[in-house]
Enzyme design. Structure first.
Site, PDB file in Angstrom:
ATOM      1  N   GLY A   1      65.369  64.169  33.180  1.00  0.00           N
ATOM      2  CA  GLY A   1      65.791  63.164  32.211  1.00  0.00           C
ATOM      3  C   GLY A   1      66.779  63.709  31.199  1.00  0.00           C
ATOM      4  O   GLY A   1      67.835  63.114  30.952  1.00  0.00           O
TER       5      GLY A   1
ATOM      6  N   GLY B   1      62.454  59.407  29.842  1.00  0.00           N
ATOM      7  CA  GLY B   1      61.966  60.757  30.098  1.00  0.00           C
ATOM      8  C   GLY B   1      62.991  61.785  29.651  1.00  0.00           C
ATOM      9  O   GLY B   1      64.197  61.574  29.797  1.00  0.00           O
TER      10      GLY B   1
ATOM     11  N   ARG C   1      52.102  77.167  48.993  1.00  0.00           N
ATOM     12  CA  ARG C   1      50.961  76.785  48.169  1.00  0.00           C
ATOM     13  C   ARG C   1      49.874  76.050  48.926  1.00  0.00           C
ATOM     14  O   ARG C   1      48.684  76.304  48.725  1.00  0.00           O
ATOM     15  CB  ARG C   1      51.457  75.903  47.027  1.00  0.00           C
TER      16      ARG C   1
ATOM     17  N   HIS D   1      47.770  73.514  43.551  1.00  0.00           N
ATOM     18  CA  HIS D   1      48.301  74.845  43.285  1.00  0.00           C
ATOM     19  C   HIS D   1      47.196  75.876  43.442  1.00  0.00           C
ATOM     20  O   HIS D   1      46.121  75.733  42.875  1.00  0.00           O
ATOM     21  CB  HIS D   1      48.877  74.898  41.871  1.00  0.00           C
TER      22      HIS D   1
ATOM     23  N   HIS E   1      48.514  69.968  40.902  1.00  0.00           N
ATOM     24  CA  HIS E   1      49.599  70.555  40.139  1.00  0.00           C
ATOM     25  C   HIS E   1      50.858  69.712  40.135  1.00  0.00           C
ATOM     26  O   HIS E   1      51.527  69.556  39.129  1.00  0.00           O
ATOM     27  CB  HIS E   1      49.904  71.932  40.735  1.00  0.00           C
TER      28      HIS E   1
ATOM     29  N   GLU F   1      60.561  64.867  39.486  1.00  0.00           N
ATOM     30  CA  GLU F   1      59.273  64.756  40.182  1.00  0.00           C
ATOM     31  C   GLU F   1      58.913  63.297  40.448  1.00  0.00           C
ATOM     32  O   GLU F   1      58.184  62.972  41.396  1.00  0.00           O
ATOM     33  CB  GLU F   1      58.162  65.402  39.334  1.00  0.00           C
TER      34      GLU F   1
END
Lengths: 648, 251, 237
Positions: A47, A42, A339, A268, A410, A434
């Site tokens: 990454g 990544g 959110r 989101h 999202h 993530e």
């Protein structure tokens, strides 16, 4: 079942843990670093920054990405900004406050020590990026500008127009390019990791497919790091890029790495609504828009009906007939609630019939007041590119008519389980960005993803990985002709042959769309035990269809359908993981909302007594078998766990 | 919203050595709020259901920022829109019923075709590796506000930094020149105090690499800025020329 | 040497030689206008330039500039064609921003060079060359520039060819002037527009000066003080 999950959090008060850790961890001396290989999969914020930092330290890094260039990783699409506790605005910000806001925003399901470390290194990220030439917005005095974001009462978000992710990624990419030039990092673009190779229980390499030649290739290293993003595309329609996938994470999961909190999926609130069944993705409108935009639906049902029928325009509804529901329900935070809260509130209004577009699944985000107060030019300077993008897509100008928005998948807070050192439950296998689960709890605050990706990549992993590698210096470089590599490669080749030989009729996308519908309808924003059980059944049935009716063209070399099919196979497993975790978690918190568990006012009802843990799922050796849950209890020392309150 | 029908003529080429040819396909009743790439998804669905090989093209974020799309549509890189936009932000409402839409890859010696409309742009990475950075060790910089930067400079640097590296500039240039791409990066860093230290080295190395990789010379036709989805301007190229000449004169 | 080895260097050579040639044209145009005012004055200039060592050196310099400008143009074009690759687009759409001249500078340049060949035959051959080789027949009129002007433009074919040539030169310079400044790096958001404006005005003025002289003589104008009428008398008497 009595397996204990040890997150290896260092001793001491929360504010001193990271300092203590760094003071006592093992390091690798410069001469030995050159003897150690690290695979980083990544090239997103996490990454690229990790590969660049590790390369610069002197390790020999192999960096992989599926795109044609590291700069294309999906971090590039983040719009709004990056948080840091600089307190440049003199509004009372501090490391503790950023830590506190993040833990609270995560609905008290994040790991305290990790979040504190995140807040602690946040300031260094800004320094680092500015030194790289990231053109953050500035004030006339030449100092850095800030804006506020959801879930915070201070302005701590640094931004570069509506393209902060792009600029930060290009910063990391430039650092990476510098290291490629120096020869410390070797780049492998258009390569997709398909498996991780374990030798004696430690991650020692990967199997990757060259997306141009179609060859299956082997790569060995002393440690493997994955920074491959989230699994939002399991829902088919999401704000993720088309290529985003969870295959690397699932490959690790299949090899025994725990998958933590998969049910925490962020919806989101400000995306352009779905417009048709041919749609391939949803476009995010930055959360920063909520700084100046006001969210509303009509007060009267007949107005909503007229809007849905297209006989009325939003601008024609008088002020008195507008329901600014976020300001009404959450006076203290108003349009800037986190959110998850904003998304659920929008869904609640639309479910009641107040939706404002033809599908009834949209609310207004209105700038007329802001334009009146600050002038069109000021608003254009702040959001011009977002407004243009909106108009390009919808053919409606937000300068004249309110924007229409609706929540969309999202970000995924869940991910590969990691300990304090970002090491997964497999030794020598690390997960960053993530792709791991650790810092956002059940809900991520805006502008925190960029912070976490870069914190992991620049400042955390390059330290913690040394603690692992310090005793690996005597281990010589591995040969890729070891039997473990033979077997892993054979498994991958068998898997590809199996999919290629289905020779059915359905395209990958057509099945993926169906999976997306199941996920959105049954494992989406409002979940119920019954719905989840049904969803699990439906996913399994659809998977049977996948295994019997899939069509992949028989091509050598580039075969985009094969790439998608492999990813889709993993999305099935991922979808089931999300559903199982959601079904087990009998409470509502953050991005996970179970309709059975809500207050009378419709707010999420947490159950700290029974669910104050990280749900860690273990693969049982076969895609058909249900995963098994282990719990990592959460321990809060610095923060008192409370009900989230954004009302006052 | 309306539906349109049209003919799509798309480039098929199996690898850089293959001669390549156009295939055509009739597209029926495509909603005009479909994006161009979604239309191509539909095309591929139809090709697959007819048992044919799908059309290969690069795409990823579909919100105009990743720079992956690289389609030359009806004679314009990314297709024609009022303001800068990439192919994913091109909507079918820009086309008419009965049109013939021609889709080609970027054609430039610097970007060999991998397959169909997928081209190899690693040359851009190589140029970046030659000097598109400031050399800064992780974790060692001073406080971010220690260097004050005038807002105008920061804003202009931001505009230069908006380049998405899609290669439309090279595709549009009759000389296959990469000057707009290189100049955008050089300009961004030349405008900021952080970039000034290595400015001369950067300009020289990036240009040397660009030349080595076989990109053409800039003859100031402005085709690049006309098609740039991020509205980069040739002012950047002037700045790059300045930086380069300055660096060479200083030697 | 960076002026040869780098793409920007090669463009700098184009730019500098181009600017030098523009300056020469400016001088040439100013000189021509004299022919409209005073034949004596013009011929004095012709005499002054004649075949003196400095004029010969300047001519050689000019020739070198033209040669450099031309050789580099060919070189760059060949490189650019190679960079473009072997495949051409099936459909191309020229953006409105792109001037036609900017994409056809080589063609325009070749027209200019061909016109220059003719021009050298009409004038330089009869004037400086004649002096250099001391051709006894030609030398008598070698410094009578006005005579040669009048003679050349008395032929309508030449006049038309010269007009085409000047038109090509206009397009070439109209792009060339701002382009050269852009290449030298003296441009930006503001200066780009300035140079474009300056370039257009400057080019137009120069070309008008050339064209005025040519057309005036083509339509029979003779300067009042012309002493040795060669073809027809002074119309104004």
């Amino acid at each position: 079942m009595a397996k204990t999950i040890d997150s290896r959090i260092p001793e001491g008060p929360v504010a001193e843990k990271w300092t203590n850790y760094k003071a006592h961890q093992k390091l690798v001396n410069p001469k030995n670093k050159r003897k150690l290989d690290i695979i980083v999969v990544g090239t997103g914020l996490a990454g690229a920054s990790a590969a660049a930092s590790l390369g610069e330290m002197g390790f020999h890094v192999l960096n992989f990405c599926i795109q044609d260039s590291p700069r294309r990783a999906h971090s590039i699409a983040a719009q709004g900004g990056i948080n840091a506790a600089k307190n440049y605005q003199n509004d009372g910000d501090s490391v503790y406050r950023l830590f506190y806001d993040t833990v609270k925003g995560g609905d008290y399901r994040a790991r305290e020590a990790n979040v504190y470390r995140l807040a602690e290194v946040s300031n260094s990220i800004i320094d680092q990026c500015v030194a790289q030439g990231v053109p953050f917005a500035r004030e006339y005095g030449g100092m850095l500008a800030n804006r506020s974001f959801g879930g915070a009462q201070v302005s701590r978000t640094f931004y570069a127009k509506g393209q902060t992710g792009q600029q930060l990624l290009l910063g990391a990419y430039s650092a990476l390019s510098c290291q490629v030039n120096a020869g410390t990092v070797k780049l492998y673009t258009r390569y997709e990791m398909l498996d991780v190779v374990l030798i004696d229980g430690r991650a020692r390499g990967i199997i990757a497919r060259n997306l141009i030649t179609g060859d299956i290739e082997r790569f060995a290293a002393h440690a493997v790091v994955i920074g491959t993003g989230g699994y939002g595309n399991a829902y088919f329609l999401s704000t993720n890029a088309m290529g985003c996938n969870c295959s690397a994470a699932i490959a690790c999961y299949r090899k025994g790495a725990y998958f933590a909190n998969p049910s925490y999926v962020q919806i989101h609130p400000t995306c352009i609504p779905v417009h048709g069944d041919k749609q391939s993705k949803l476009t995010l409108m930055s959360e920063s828009l909520r700084n100046d935009g006001r969210i509303w639906v009509p007060k009267k049902l007949e107005d909503a009906k007229a809007l849905q029928a297209g006989t009325k325009k939003g601008s024609e509804i008088p002020e008195a007939d507008r329901d600014y529901y976020l300001e009404r329900r959450y006076p203290a935070f108003g349009n800037l609630v986190p959110r998850d809260v904003a998304s659920r509130a929008a869904k609640e209004r639309c479910d009641k019939g107040y939706g404002v577009n033809n599908t009834g699944l949209a609310v207004f985000l209105d700038f007329s007041e802001a334009i009146r107060d600050f002038g069109k030019d000021t608003i254009a300077a702040r959001y011009g590119n977002l407004f243009d993008m909106y108009e390009e897509i919808t053919d409606v100008s937000p300068y004249n008519e309110p924007m229409m928005i609706y929540p969309a998948i999202h970000y995924t807070m869940g991910g590969v389980w990691v300990d304090y050192e970002l090491q997964t439950s497999i030794k020598g296998l690390f997960a960053i960005g993530e792709c791991n689960f650790s810092d956002h709890g059940a809900n991520r605050l805006g502008a925190s993803a960029l912070m976490q990706g870069l914190a992991d990549g620049y400042f955390v992993l390059p330290y913690t990985i040394q603690n692992y590698l310090a005793d690996q210096i005597t281990v010589p470089r591995f040969s890729t002709s070891l039997p473990e590599f033979d077997k892993a490669e054979k498994d991958v080749k068998d898997r590809i042959a199996r999919l290629m030989n289905i020779k059915g009729k359905s395209s990958v996308d057509s099945i993926h769309k169906k999976l997306g519908h199941i996920m959105w309808d049954y494992v989406g924003m409002g979940r119920t035990a019954e719905g989840l059980q049904k969803g699990i059944q439906m996913i399994k049935e659809l998977r049977k269809e996948f295994y019997t009716d899939l069509f992949i063209p028989q091509l050598e070399g580039v075969n985009t359908e094969l790439e998608k099919a492999l990813r889709l196979e993993d999305f099935f497993l991922m979808g089931l993981l999300v559903a199982h975790d959601a079904l087990t978690r009998n409470e509502s918190c953050g991005g996970h909302f179970r309709e059975e568990y809500q207050t009378e006012e419709g707010e999420a009802k947490r159950d700290d007594e029974n669910y104050f843990y990280v749900g860690c799922w273990e693969y049982q050796g076969d895609d058909e078998k249900d995963p098994v849950l282990y719990k990592e209890p959460l321990v809060y020392e610095a923060i008192k766990v409370q009900t989230r309150n954004y009302k006052s | 919203m309306a539906n349109i029908s049209f003919t799509i003529k798309y480039w098929k080429q199996n690898g850089p050595k293959d001669k390549g040819h156009f295939d055509t396909h009739e597209m029926k009743n495509i909603p005009d709020d479909t994006s161009f790439l979604e239309m191509l998804d539909i095309l591929n669905e139809e090709l697959i259901s007819a048992g044919k090989e799908p059309f290969v093209f690069d795409h990823d974020c579909r919100e105009g920022i990743c720079g992956m799309c690289s389609l030359y549509i009806n004679g314009t890189p990314h297709g024609k829109t009022e303001r800068g936009a990439t192919t994913c932000q091109l909507y079918m409402r820009k086309f008419k019923n009965g049109d013939t839409i021609t889709v080609e890859p970027w054609r430039s010696a610097g970007f060999p075709v991998i397959k169909d409309c997928m081209v190899d742009r690693t040359a851009f990475d190589k140029i970046m590796q030659a000097g598109g950075y400031t050399t800064v060790r992780t974790g060692q910089p001073q406080d971010a506000n220690a260097i004050l930067i005038p807002k105008a400079d920061a804003d202009e640097a931001m505009d230069c930094a908006s380049c998405i590296g899609c290669g439309a500039c090279v595709a549009a240039c009759k000389n296959g020149s990469a000057m707009l791409f290189v100049s955008s990066k050089v300009s961004q860093l030349a405008l900021l105090p952080q970039g000034k230290v290595e400015a001369a080295r950067r300009a020289k190395n990036m240009i040397a690499k660009m030349d080595e990789l076989g990109f053409g010379n800039c003859t100031n036709t402005r085709a690049c800025e006309a098609v740039c989805p991020k509205c980069e301007t040739i002012s950047n190229i002037a700045r790059l020329n300045r930086e380069f000449i300055k660096a060479k004169l200083a030697d | 040497m960076w002026l040869i080895n780098s793409s920007i260097g090669r463009k700098v050579v184009m730019s500098v030689t181009g600017i030098a040639l523009v300056l020469f044209l400016t001088f040439h145009a100013s000189m021509n206008v004299v022919a409209l005012i005073s034949a004596e004055g013009y011929n004095m200039i012709c005499e002054f330039l004649g075949a003196n060592w400095y004029a010969v050196v300047a001519t050689l310099g000019l020739a070198a500039l033209v040669a450099l400008h031309f050789i580099f143009a060919i070189w760059l074009t060949l490189q650019n064609r190679k960079a473009r690759g072997n495949n051409r687009y099936a459909v191309t759409d020229k953006p409105a921003l792109v001037e036609w001249s900017s994409q056809n500078m080589l063609v325009l340049g070749i027209i200019v060079i061909l016109g220059m060949g003719l021009h050298l035959y009409n004038f330089w051959y009869n004037m400086m060359y004649a002096e250099l080789v001391h051709d006894p027949e030609m030398i008598a009129m070698a410094t009578n520039g006005v005579y040669h002007i009048a003679k050349t433009f008395s032929c309508p074919v030449y006049t038309v060819i010269y007009m085409v040539w000047l038109a090509a030169l206009w397009f070439h310079l109209n792009h060339g002037i701002w382009s050269s400044m852009q290449t030298l790096g003296w441009s930006g958001h503001i200066w780009f527009n300035r140079w474009k404006m300056i370039g257009t005005i400057y080019t137009t003025v120069i070309i008008l000066m050339f064209a005025a002289v040519a057309l005036a003589f083509a339509f029979g104008y003779v300067p009042c003080d012309m002493q040795a009428p060669a073809c027809g008398g002074c119309l104004l008497g």
